[in-house]
Design a protein around this motif. Structure first.
Motif, PDB file in Angstrom:
ATOM      1  N   SER A 186      40.045  42.715  46.000  1.00 56.05           N
ATOM      2  CA  SER A 186      39.023  43.610  45.464  1.00 56.05           C
ATOM      3  C   SER A 186      37.609  43.146  45.756  1.00 56.05           C
ATOM      4  N   GLY A 187      37.440  41.898  46.171  1.00 58.29           N
ATOM      5  CA  GLY A 187      36.119  41.390  46.482  1.00 58.29           C
ATOM      6  C   GLY A 187      35.624  41.764  47.866  1.00 58.29           C
ATOM      7  N   ARG A 188      36.478  42.390  48.669  1.00 58.78           N
ATOM      8  CA  ARG A 188      36.084  42.789  50.025  1.00 58.78           C
ATOM      9  C   ARG A 188      35.845  44.297  50.059  1.00 58.78           C
TER      10      ARG A 188
ATOM     11  N   ILE B  53      51.712  38.040  52.496  1.00 58.59           N
ATOM     12  CA  ILE B  53      51.820  37.018  51.459  1.00 58.59           C
ATOM     13  C   ILE B  53      51.087  37.486  50.209  1.00 58.59           C
ATOM     14  N   PHE B  54      51.806  37.628  49.111  1.00 52.79           N
ATOM     15  CA  PHE B  54      51.221  38.124  47.874  1.00 52.79           C
ATOM     16  C   PHE B  54      50.791  36.975  46.964  1.00 52.79           C
ATOM     17  N   ILE B  55      49.579  37.131  46.433  1.00 53.95           N
ATOM     18  CA  ILE B  55      49.000  36.117  45.559  1.00 53.95           C
ATOM     19  C   ILE B  55      48.308  36.845  44.417  1.00 53.95           C
ATOM     20  N   GLU B  56      48.104  36.186  43.296  1.00 59.53           N
ATOM     21  CA  GLU B  56      47.623  36.881  42.101  1.00 59.53           C
ATOM     22  C   GLU B  56      46.121  37.134  42.079  1.00 59.53           C
ATOM     23  N   THR B  57      45.291  36.196  42.545  1.00 60.99           N
ATOM     24  CA  THR B  57      43.844  36.337  42.391  1.00 60.99           C
ATOM     25  C   THR B  57      43.117  36.342  43.726  1.00 60.99           C
ATOM     26  N   LYS B  58      41.918  36.962  43.735  1.00 63.03           N
ATOM     27  CA  LYS B  58      41.126  36.997  44.969  1.00 63.03           C
ATOM     28  C   LYS B  58      40.617  35.598  45.332  1.00 63.03           C
ATOM     29  N   HIS B  59      40.328  34.774  44.312  1.00 59.41           N
ATOM     30  CA  HIS B  59      39.886  33.409  44.586  1.00 59.41           C
ATOM     31  C   HIS B  59      41.026  32.596  45.202  1.00 59.41           C
ATOM     32  N   GLY B  60      42.227  32.821  44.677  1.00 59.22           N
ATOM     33  CA  GLY B  60      43.391  32.142  45.250  1.00 59.22           C
ATOM     34  C   GLY B  60      43.652  32.581  46.678  1.00 59.22           C
ATOM     35  N   ALA B  61      43.410  33.867  46.973  1.00 58.36           N
ATOM     36  CA  ALA B  61      43.615  34.377  48.337  1.00 58.36           C
ATOM     37  C   ALA B  61      42.675  33.698  49.320  1.00 58.36           C
ATOM     38  N   ALA B  62      41.387  33.618  48.956  1.00 60.89           N
ATOM     39  CA  ALA B  62      40.403  32.981  49.836  1.00 60.89           C
ATOM     40  C   ALA B  62      40.733  31.502  50.037  1.00 60.89           C
ATOM     41  N   LYS B  63      41.154  30.844  48.967  1.00 65.67           N
ATOM     42  CA  LYS B  63      41.499  29.422  49.056  1.00 65.67           C
ATOM     43  C   LYS B  63      42.707  29.198  49.960  1.00 65.67           C
ATOM     44  N   LEU B  64      43.718  30.054  49.835  1.00 66.44           N
ATOM     45  CA  LEU B  64      44.921  29.885  50.638  1.00 66.44           C
ATOM     46  C   LEU B  64      44.627  30.106  52.113  1.00 66.44           C
ATOM     47  N   VAL B  65      43.811  31.099  52.444  1.00 70.78           N
ATOM     48  CA  VAL B  65      43.438  31.331  53.842  1.00 70.78           C
ATOM     49  C   VAL B  65      42.780  30.088  54.417  1.00 70.78           C
TER      50      VAL B  65
ATOM     51  N   ALA C  26      47.372  38.843  50.379  1.00 65.42           N
ATOM     52  CA  ALA C  26      46.910  40.038  49.662  1.00 65.42           C
ATOM     53  C   ALA C  26      47.153  39.912  48.163  1.00 65.42           C
ATOM     54  N   THR C  27      46.218  40.422  47.386  1.00 68.59           N
ATOM     55  CA  THR C  27      46.433  40.562  45.949  1.00 68.59           C
ATOM     56  C   THR C  27      47.185  41.863  45.713  1.00 68.59           C
ATOM     57  N   ALA C  28      47.378  42.238  44.460  1.00 68.14           N
ATOM     58  CA  ALA C  28      48.235  43.371  44.111  1.00 68.14           C
ATOM     59  C   ALA C  28      47.781  44.700  44.697  1.00 68.14           C
ATOM     60  N   ILE C  29      46.522  44.797  45.151  1.00 66.59           N
ATOM     61  CA  ILE C  29      46.039  46.065  45.699  1.00 66.59           C
ATOM     62  C   ILE C  29      46.848  46.515  46.904  1.00 66.59           C
ATOM     63  N   ALA C  30      47.535  45.571  47.561  1.00 67.44           N
ATOM     64  CA  ALA C  30      48.289  45.930  48.755  1.00 67.44           C
ATOM     65  C   ALA C  30      49.773  46.113  48.502  1.00 67.44           C
ATOM     66  N   ALA C  31      50.199  46.000  47.254  1.00 66.65           N
ATOM     67  CA  ALA C  31      51.630  46.094  46.963  1.00 66.65           C
ATOM     68  C   ALA C  31      52.192  47.456  47.334  1.00 66.65           C
TER      69      ALA C  31
ATOM     70  N   TYR D  79      53.972  34.353  47.063  1.00 68.14           N
ATOM     71  CA  TYR D  79      53.374  33.038  46.858  1.00 68.14           C
ATOM     72  C   TYR D  79      53.233  32.781  45.364  1.00 68.14           C
ATOM     73  N   ASP D  80      52.811  33.826  44.648  1.00 70.17           N
ATOM     74  CA  ASP D  80      52.832  33.827  43.180  1.00 70.17           C
ATOM     75  C   ASP D  80      53.825  34.887  42.737  1.00 70.17           C
ATOM     76  N   LEU D  81      54.724  34.532  41.849  1.00 70.67           N
ATOM     77  CA  LEU D  81      55.696  35.496  41.350  1.00 70.67           C
ATOM     78  C   LEU D  81      54.978  36.469  40.407  1.00 70.67           C
ATOM     79  N   PRO D  82      55.188  37.776  40.556  1.00 69.25           N
ATOM     80  CA  PRO D  82      54.464  38.739  39.706  1.00 69.25           C
ATOM     81  C   PRO D  82      54.963  38.710  38.262  1.00 69.25           C
ATOM     82  N   ASP D  83      54.091  39.176  37.356  1.00 70.43           N
ATOM     83  CA  ASP D  83      54.453  39.223  35.937  1.00 70.43           C
ATOM     84  C   ASP D  83      55.401  40.371  35.632  1.00 70.43           C
TER      85      ASP D  83
END
Length: 399
Positions: free
Chosen positions: A280-282, A253-265, A304-309, A323-327
């Motif tokens: 990137s925060g881990r 599941i792709f999401i834009e921000t690390k804060h959003g990732a933690a919140k979604l989990v 995952a944020t974009a680091i895993a794309a 989950y978030d559409l990329p720019d």
């Protein structure tokens, strides 16, 4: 055409047979013979079409055929092949592939990247490495410390060159190239060949053979794409609903921000769905462990944020979720390319809110068709997302 007809010897053919590689993909059929001939290559093919094997296999063959063990010992323990990748995750994945493909050969490899202790990597270099896979920053750091030498380098590979430029590595790449011997084989592989990539190739490659695999080739990943229009506040509830109602077994599941990732989990876990996140925060060690657990099936849902794309290679990953559409349009391509790999079927699901409409238009224009829309009566949309076919501009008419 079997792999043996491409000029690969039995130890390599047997190793890839162990991985259930039966027939080469289009990019492999075209690139392997050219690389074996010693020519420079610039190659473009979609994510998931086997680009890594298309340059690793012939380079292994050349290293294997070049010298006897006695001759190799006389040469010393310098790096013979350098592969530069944009991210740690991709470096780890490429080196893992090398280890699999070379398991019947006396060839050593190593992934080198930042975020980990430097001394163990220095020690490995002292012992001797045939193939080094590295990210630009750590590679230059090692070079500045005189821990890595390129005087016996035979081949240089830039992997995911488009992503490398997008991430701002052009200065680092130029500094790396300045340190390399002039006599070497150069290979540049990319999902897309932009003007910037072509300019880099012109500076780096010599009389290169260009290989481009069309999107409609037989090697195109088999990915079913569909989207759901949804109000922002309902995204996590919709994701939980789909996981349970459609009985999803695994998803990236792709999401834009690390804060959003933690919140979604956290939101998923409150609904009884266990998930993990990488961002990137881990630490690198934690990210690697989570990725390994995800690949092994110990984790079903990875946010995952974009680091895993790029850099995640899971042979039978059932689906990815935007989950978030990329720019960026290319980011969409790379994300969905994590599924449908090696000829397997895959599914790509996107959540689209009204403020994503411009991004959706760009993505569908690039695809050349409107993505299938699905509705779920449990999630009515207050802010309707228009159909973007009226905004489609054919590629040959774009300015």
């Amino acid at each position: 055409m079997p792999f043996s007809q491409l000029g690969l010897s039995n130890p390599i053919v047997n190793a890839i047979a162990d991985l259930d590689y039966r027939q080469p993909t289009d990019i492999q059929k075209r690139a392997i013979p050219v690389i074996l001939s010693g020519k420079d290559v610039i190659a473009a093919a979609q994510t998931g079409t086997g680009k890594t094997a298309s340059f690793v296999l012939p380079l292994l063959e050349k290293l294997h055929a070049a010298e006897s063990d006695t001759e190799r010992n006389l040469r010393g323990k310098r790096i013979r092949v350098l592969i530069v990748t944009p991210t740690r995750e991709l470096a780890v994945q490429v080196e893992a592939n090398i280890a699999q493909y070379s398991k019947y050969l006396n060839i050593s490899s190593m992934a080198m990247y930042g975020g980990t202790e430097i001394e163990p990597q220095k020690q490995r270099l002292i012992w001797g490495i045939d193939i080094l896979v590295a990210t630009p920053g750590r590679l230059l750091d090692m070079a500045h410390q005189r821990a890595v030498y390129f005087d016996q380098l035979e081949a240089f590979v830039l992997d995911e060159a488009d992503r490398m430029l997008d991430m701002g590595f052009i200065d680092d790449i130029n500094k790396i190239i300045e340190r390399l011997p002039e006599q070497r084989q150069n290979l540049l592989f990319s999902a897309t060949i932009s003007d910037d990539v072509r300019a880099l190739a012109k500076r780096t490659l010599h009389h290169a053979t260009e290989i481009s695999i069309a999107k409609n080739s037989d090697s195109k990943p088999k990915i079913s794409q569909w989207l759901v229009t949804v109000d922002k506040g309902n995204k996590s509830a919709l994701l939980s609903y789909l996981i349970k109602e459609q009985q999803w077994q695994q998803a990236l599941i792709f999401i834009e921000t690390k804060h959003g990732a933690a919140k979604l989990v956290s939101q998923l876990e409150k609904r009884g769905i266990k998930a993990e996140s990488i961002h990137s925060g881990r630490t690198q060690a934690i990210r690697e462990q989570i990725l390994n657990d995800f690949k092994a099936g110990k984790i079903d849902f990875l946010v995952a944020t974009a680091i895993a794309a790029r850099g995640i290679d899971i042979g039978e990953l059932a689906r990815v979720v935007n989950y978030d559409l990329p720019d960026k349009v290319d980011d969409y391509t790379h994300r969905i390319g994590r599924t449908g790999r090696a000829g397997k079927n895959g599914e790509a699901v996107s959540f689209v809110a009204k403020d994503n409409f411009r991004n959706l238009c760009a993505i569908e224009s690039n695809l050349g068709h409107v993505i299938e829309r699905r509705e779920f009566e449990e999630f009515p949309v207050k802010k309707v997302v228009p159909v973007s076919i009226l905004n489609y501009v054919p590629k040959n008419k774009r300015t």
